[in-house]
Design a protein around this motif. Structure first.
Motif, PDB file in Angstrom:
ATOM      1  N   THR A  60       0.852  -1.188   0.000  1.00 26.90           N
ATOM      2  CA  THR A  60       0.000   0.000   0.000  1.00 26.90           C
ATOM      3  C   THR A  60       0.889   1.239   0.000  1.00 26.90           C
ATOM      4  O   THR A  60       1.819   1.335   0.808  1.00 26.90           O
ATOM      5  N   ALA A  98      -3.546   6.246  -2.198  1.00 26.71           N
ATOM      6  CA  ALA A  98      -4.147   7.472  -1.678  1.00 26.71           C
ATOM      7  C   ALA A  98      -3.138   8.606  -1.834  1.00 26.71           C
ATOM      8  O   ALA A  98      -1.944   8.366  -2.032  1.00 26.71           O
ATOM      9  N   GLU A 114      -5.521  12.978   9.387  1.00 29.81           N
ATOM     10  CA  GLU A 114      -5.768  12.670   7.978  1.00 29.81           C
ATOM     11  C   GLU A 114      -5.066  11.383   7.571  1.00 29.81           C
ATOM     12  O   GLU A 114      -5.644  10.544   6.871  1.00 29.81           O
ATOM     13  N   ASP A 134      -6.888   8.448   9.173  1.00 36.00           N
ATOM     14  CA  ASP A 134      -8.154   8.191   8.484  1.00 36.00           C
ATOM     15  C   ASP A 134      -7.925   7.452   7.162  1.00 36.00           C
ATOM     16  O   ASP A 134      -8.632   6.498   6.842  1.00 36.00           O
ATOM     17  N   VAL A 135      -6.941   7.900   6.393  1.00 33.10           N
ATOM     18  CA  VAL A 135      -6.652   7.262   5.108  1.00 33.10           C
ATOM     19  C   VAL A 135      -6.202   5.822   5.320  1.00 33.10           C
ATOM     20  O   VAL A 135      -6.664   4.909   4.632  1.00 33.10           O
ATOM     21  N   GLN A 177      -6.840   3.821   7.871  1.00 35.06           N
ATOM     22  CA  GLN A 177      -7.983   3.020   8.316  1.00 35.06           C
ATOM     23  C   GLN A 177      -8.912   2.702   7.160  1.00 35.06           C
ATOM     24  O   GLN A 177      -9.406   1.586   7.033  1.00 35.06           O
ATOM     25  N   ARG A 178      -9.150   3.666   6.289  1.00 32.52           N
ATOM     26  CA  ARG A 178     -10.001   3.453   5.124  1.00 32.52           C
ATOM     27  C   ARG A 178      -9.396   2.404   4.182  1.00 32.52           C
ATOM     28  O   ARG A 178     -10.090   1.511   3.685  1.00 32.52           O
ATOM     29  N   LEU A 179      -8.086   2.488   3.977  1.00 28.67           N
ATOM     30  CA  LEU A 179      -7.412   1.513   3.109  1.00 28.67           C
ATOM     31  C   LEU A 179      -7.409   0.126   3.730  1.00 28.67           C
ATOM     32  O   LEU A 179      -7.577  -0.868   3.023  1.00 28.67           O
ATOM     33  N   GLU A 180      -7.235   0.037   5.047  1.00 27.63           N
ATOM     34  CA  GLU A 180      -7.278  -1.255   5.736  1.00 27.63           C
ATOM     35  C   GLU A 180      -8.680  -1.876   5.594  1.00 27.63           C
ATOM     36  O   GLU A 180      -8.805  -3.065   5.338  1.00 27.63           O
ATOM     37  N   ALA A 181      -9.711  -1.060   5.784  1.00 26.84           N
ATOM     38  CA  ALA A 181     -11.085  -1.561   5.657  1.00 26.84           C
ATOM     39  C   ALA A 181     -11.353  -2.034   4.233  1.00 26.84           C
ATOM     40  O   ALA A 181     -11.980  -3.076   4.024  1.00 26.84           O
ATOM     41  N   LYS A 182     -10.868  -1.290   3.277  1.00 29.30           N
ATOM     42  CA  LYS A 182     -11.033  -1.672   1.876  1.00 29.30           C
ATOM     43  C   LYS A 182     -10.319  -2.984   1.587  1.00 29.30           C
ATOM     44  O   LYS A 182     -10.855  -3.853   0.913  1.00 29.30           O
TER      45      LYS A 182
END
Length: 100
Positions: free
Chosen positions: A52, A75, A85, A88-89, A91-96
């Protein structure tokens, strides 16, 4: 582990040495091999194309963001930024990633 590199060439070497790295925070402006060149090599090679990558850069125009994402970044965060920020990014990438 936290691994540092001074430029894209060194980053590619470090990724081969440290196979447990799963996130790269990348600047566009670096000596020897810039961030976009690093991304091109990373994504086209067999070494670690699945890592990532989040670009964090002062290059904040729409074209810069689009170019970074097209080059393979997951990202793009524009400087200056708040640490929230980045969290948040990530965490969003981990969830994805866990949903895939």
């Amino acid at each position: 582990p936290l691994v540092y590199a001074l430029d894209g060439r060194q980053a590619l070497e470090r990724l081969q040495e440290h196979t447990d790295v799963d996130l790269v925070l990348l600047d566009i402006n670096m000596p020897n091999m810039n961030g976009l060149e690093f991304l091109a090599q990373l994504r086209s090679g067999e070494a670690r194309p699945d890592v990532t990558v989040v670009i964090i850069s002062t290059e904040g125009r729409e074209e810069d963001t689009a170019r970074g994402l097209e080059a393979g970044a997951d990202a793009y965060i524009k400087k200056p930024f708040h640490s929230e920020e980045i969290l948040d990014v990530i965490q969003r990438l981990e969830a994805k990633g866990s949903a895939a």
